[in-house]
Design an enzyme around this catalytic site. Structure first.
Site, mmCIF file in Angstrom:
data_model
loop_
_atom_site.group_PDB
_atom_site.id
_atom_site.type_symbol
_atom_site.label_atom_id
_atom_site.label_comp_id
_atom_site.label_asym_id
_atom_site.label_seq_id
_atom_site.Cartn_x
_atom_site.Cartn_y
_atom_site.Cartn_z
ATOM 1 N N ARG A 63 116.094 -2.935 -56.974
ATOM 2 C CA ARG A 63 115.138 -3.363 -56.287
ATOM 3 C C ARG A 63 115.746 -4.339 -54.860
ATOM 4 O O ARG A 63 114.884 -4.478 -53.839
ATOM 5 C CB ARG A 63 114.334 -4.291 -56.898
ATOM 6 C CG ARG A 63 112.984 -4.687 -56.431
ATOM 7 C CD ARG A 63 111.881 -5.074 -57.503
ATOM 8 N NE ARG A 63 110.661 -5.625 -56.863
ATOM 9 C CZ ARG A 63 110.166 -6.786 -56.885
ATOM 10 N NH1 ARG A 63 110.875 -7.605 -57.454
ATOM 11 N NH2 ARG A 63 109.033 -7.232 -56.441
ATOM 12 N N HIS A 67 114.580 -4.116 -51.212
ATOM 13 C CA HIS A 67 114.007 -5.068 -50.601
ATOM 14 C C HIS A 67 114.878 -5.703 -49.282
ATOM 15 O O HIS A 67 114.371 -6.044 -48.159
ATOM 16 C CB HIS A 67 113.685 -6.205 -51.362
ATOM 17 C CG HIS A 67 112.508 -6.202 -52.094
ATOM 18 N ND1 HIS A 67 111.588 -7.136 -52.370
ATOM 19 C CD2 HIS A 67 112.142 -4.978 -52.548
ATOM 20 C CE1 HIS A 67 110.557 -6.728 -53.008
ATOM 21 N NE2 HIS A 67 110.649 -5.512 -53.367
ATOM 22 N N ASN A 95 108.698 -11.356 -52.731
ATOM 23 C CA ASN A 95 110.049 -11.727 -53.529
ATOM 24 C C ASN A 95 109.754 -12.934 -54.242
ATOM 25 O O ASN A 95 110.716 -13.101 -55.370
ATOM 26 C CB ASN A 95 110.977 -12.128 -52.202
ATOM 27 C CG ASN A 95 111.496 -10.937 -51.565
ATOM 28 O OD1 ASN A 95 111.225 -9.679 -52.122
ATOM 29 N ND2 ASN A 95 111.854 -10.915 -50.175
ATOM 30 N N HIS A 193 110.839 3.419 -60.581
ATOM 31 C CA HIS A 193 109.900 2.683 -61.148
ATOM 32 C C HIS A 193 110.151 3.275 -62.589
ATOM 33 O O HIS A 193 109.232 2.980 -63.343
ATOM 34 C CB HIS A 193 108.533 2.687 -60.885
ATOM 35 C CG HIS A 193 108.245 1.667 -59.514
ATOM 36 N ND1 HIS A 193 107.077 1.807 -59.081
ATOM 37 C CD2 HIS A 193 108.973 0.803 -59.265
ATOM 38 C CE1 HIS A 193 107.153 0.806 -58.003
ATOM 39 N NE2 HIS A 193 108.296 0.196 -57.951
#
Length: 326
Positions: A63, A67, A95, A193
């Site tokens: 992740r 990001h 975040n 996911h």
């Protein structure tokens, strides 16, 4: 008969190495061969050690890479701490109290600075850590093109515009396309996911007030709904409780995420929405049946994502501390 690269990792590596060009967008697969030959081993050792201590960390490292790349490109900006004169991305709404794994990156960077000082960028470190996190979680292995350099700025406002689980699929798709990705990449990268957790507030409206109706999402599997309502009662103090994105194989990178969607058991509305579009729905169905296809396409899409807005050559810098500009 199902066939996965978990059983044949070397076949998968051979296929990727010999059928993908060695140079792309000024990134090179052998970029550090001479300057930091133990790079992969150092990253893998430290990611494995972190996973032993924290079963959630693999998903968190992947992740972080996502990001980072979706905000001003893959330049390590997500790692920068705020200072008195500088505002980073860590406290942006998507975040804040959410992204994690910074200490693992610090540990790896410290080891690399001892082995090959001022050589490996934090942006490349994030890309490699994400690959190792997936591979060590029984997912695919792919060669990572390297040579990214670190940015000297960050953007909290851009980080606030990251794709959100509260958005409709068309909005999320538009954000992917704005980064040079495609609709297929939305379906493929959403497969990340398949492991990790989500805080209750990211899906609680589906449980109690779907679309402002005051009722639960009728498309959500009844058994899953009941379990989630117990885990995330309709009160504010449950907002930060954690639920597995895939309750079946929570810490394994596999295609069960797509099987869950087909069975109306996707945790996030933005994930379940993939079945509402013809293009993404066909991909979901195929990936639910054939893990080989998901692994193959994920390797392609994650590498593609890792080339977004990269700095190369003399651009940016090689940070000695990933949390601060030199």
């Amino acid at each position: 008969m199902e066939c996965t690269f978990n059983k044949h990792p070397f076949v998968f590596l051979f296929w990727l190495v010999f059928f993908i060009p060695l140079v792309c967008c000024q990134l090179y697969y052998n970029f550090y061969d001479a300057t930091c030959p133990n790079l992969t081993g150092i990253v893998r050792y430290n990611v494995r050690s972190a996973m032993i201590n924290d079963t959630r960390i693999a998903a968190s490292l992947l992740r972080l890479h996502f990001h980072d790349c979706f905000v001003n490109g893959c330049d390590g900006s997500v790692l920068l701490d705020d200072t008195n004169t500088f505002t980073g991305e860590k406290n942006a709404l998507p975040n804040r109290n959410s992204i994690r794994g910074f200490e693992v990156i610090d540990t790896i960077k410290s080891a690399l600075e001892k082995a090959c000082p001022s050589t490996v960028s934090c942006a490349d470190l994030l890309a490699l850590a994400a690959r190792e996190a997936v591979y060590l979680s029984k997912g695919p292995f792919w060669p990572v093109p390297l040579g990214r350099r670190d940015g000297t700025t960050a953007s909290e406002s851009e980080a606030n515009n990251l794709p959100s689980p509260f958005e409709p699929l068309e909005n999320i798709t538009a954000k992917f396309i704005s980064k040079g990705l495609e609709m297929k990449d939305v379906a493929v990268l959403s497969g990340a996911h398949t492991f990790g957790f989500a805080q209750c507030f990211t899906f609680k409206p589906r449980l109690f007030n779907f679309g402002g109706s005051g009722k639960s999402d009728p498309a959500l599997d009844t058994s899953l709904l009941q379990n989630l309502q117990k885990l995330c009662p309709n009160q504010a103090d449950s907002d930060t409780n954690l639920a597995p994105l895939d309750p079946v194989t929570t810490n394994t990178f596999d295609n069960v995420y797509y099987k869950n969607l087909v069975n109306s058991s996707g945790l996030l509305q933005s994930d379940q929405a993939l079945l509402g579009d013809n293009t993404t729905a066909s991909l979901v169905i195929n990936y639910s049946k054939w893990p080989f296809l998901f692994f193959r396409d994920f390797a392609v899409s994650i590498e593609k994502m890792g080339r977004i807005g990269v700095l190369t050559g003399q651009q940016g810098q090689i940070r000695t501390n990933c949390r601060a500009v030199n």
